[in-house]
Write a protein that holds these residues in place. Structure first.
Motif, mmCIF file in Angstrom:
data_model
loop_
_atom_site.group_PDB
_atom_site.id
_atom_site.type_symbol
_atom_site.label_atom_id
_atom_site.label_comp_id
_atom_site.label_asym_id
_atom_site.label_seq_id
_atom_site.Cartn_x
_atom_site.Cartn_y
_atom_site.Cartn_z
ATOM 1 N N ILE A 2 0.982 -1.210 0.192
ATOM 2 C CA ILE A 2 0.153 0.057 0.763
ATOM 3 C C ILE A 2 0.731 1.245 0.589
ATOM 4 N N GLU A 3 0.744 2.322 -0.751
ATOM 5 C CA GLU A 3 1.177 2.846 -1.284
ATOM 6 C C GLU A 3 1.266 4.620 -0.282
ATOM 7 N N PHE A 4 1.706 5.091 0.167
ATOM 8 C CA PHE A 4 0.905 6.162 0.197
ATOM 9 C C PHE A 4 1.146 7.740 0.372
ATOM 10 N N THR A 5 0.624 8.684 -0.780
ATOM 11 C CA THR A 5 1.556 9.844 -1.399
ATOM 12 C C THR A 5 0.997 10.684 -0.057
ATOM 13 N N VAL A 6 2.298 11.535 0.209
ATOM 14 C CA VAL A 6 2.184 12.791 1.327
ATOM 15 C C VAL A 6 2.154 13.874 0.635
ATOM 16 N N ASN A 7 1.948 14.631 0.923
ATOM 17 C CA ASN A 7 1.587 16.400 -0.032
ATOM 18 C C ASN A 7 2.564 17.204 1.240
ATOM 19 N N ASN A 8 2.765 18.337 1.288
ATOM 20 C CA ASN A 8 3.802 19.675 1.700
ATOM 21 C C ASN A 8 4.607 18.925 2.690
ATOM 22 N N LEU A 9 5.420 17.760 2.307
ATOM 23 C CA LEU A 9 6.253 17.123 2.750
ATOM 24 C C LEU A 9 7.396 18.950 3.478
ATOM 25 N N ASP A 10 7.767 18.314 5.060
ATOM 26 C CA ASP A 10 8.683 19.512 5.221
ATOM 27 C C ASP A 10 7.530 20.266 5.629
ATOM 28 N N GLY A 11 6.815 20.672 5.246
ATOM 29 C CA GLY A 11 5.548 21.871 5.239
ATOM 30 C C GLY A 11 6.183 22.660 4.223
ATOM 31 N N LYS A 15 5.286 19.561 -2.092
ATOM 32 C CA LYS A 15 6.158 19.165 -2.253
ATOM 33 C C LYS A 15 5.841 17.573 -1.514
ATOM 34 N N THR A 16 6.202 16.746 -2.162
ATOM 35 C CA THR A 16 5.262 15.299 -1.866
ATOM 36 C C THR A 16 6.830 14.140 -1.807
ATOM 37 N N GLY A 17 6.312 13.067 -1.050
ATOM 38 C CA GLY A 17 7.000 11.960 -0.965
ATOM 39 C C GLY A 17 6.265 10.991 -0.702
ATOM 40 N N THR A 18 6.623 9.775 -0.775
ATOM 41 C CA THR A 18 5.401 8.780 -0.625
ATOM 42 C C THR A 18 6.522 7.626 0.191
ATOM 43 N N PHE A 19 5.200 6.017 0.922
ATOM 44 C CA PHE A 19 5.807 6.059 1.858
ATOM 45 C C PHE A 19 4.910 4.376 1.493
ATOM 46 N N VAL A 20 5.752 3.645 1.324
ATOM 47 C CA VAL A 20 4.837 1.779 0.636
ATOM 48 C C VAL A 20 4.969 0.669 2.641
ATOM 49 N N VAL A 21 3.904 0.792 3.080
ATOM 50 C CA VAL A 21 3.081 -0.134 4.318
ATOM 51 C C VAL A 21 2.902 -1.883 2.962
#
Length: 138
Positions: A2-11, A15-21
């Motif tokens: 399951i991939e999550f996309t994170v918005n506003n990374l580092d505030g 800026k985005t990033g992803t992590f996978v569970v």
């Protein structure tokens, strides 16, 4: 996976990033099934990381739509027995006591959280990529 996309990374806006569970039903079948159900129902879409205790945990799992959150608020899960330790990268349901898991989860940020094992916090999966993104939550 399951991939999550994170918005506003580092505030930072945009800026985005992803992590996978990877869920581990062999560790916590009840918890893993609920987590997968919440993902399938898009429960986490638009959710925020609302609590970060540096070097301890990053917590998420409150839906921004009160009607959606209300549907899950009383759907408590029975606890899974703890089969693996709470170590860095494991994903775990938060609780308000025995058999009270609903939608809130946390990611362990260090390898010193084994004391949570004795309190009944059962990991249901683990971050298999993007832990560097999780480390940047604030």
């Amino acid at each position: 996976l399951i991939e999550f996309t994170v918005n506003n990374l580092d505030g930072e806006e945009g800026k985005t990033g992803t992590f996978v569970v990877q869920t581990r039903p062999d560790w916590a079948p009840i918890g893993a099934e609920r987590f997968e159900t919440l993902v399938d129902k898009a429960f986490f879409d638009g959710c925020r990381i609302f609590r970060v205790l540096p070097g301890f945990v990053a917590q998420f799992g409150i839906n921004g739509d009160p009607e959606v959150q209300a549907k899950w608020r009383s759907q408590n899960l029975r606890d899974d027995p703890v089969k693996v330790t709470n170590k860095r990268g494991t994903v775990v349901f938060a609780t308000a006591g025995p058999n009270t898991r609903t939608t809130q989860l946390f990611v362990n940020l260090n390898d010193r959280n084994s004391f949570l094992d004795r309190q009944g916090f059962s990991p249901l999966g683990e971050v298999v990529s993007g832990m560097d993104v999780v480390d940047r939550f604030f």
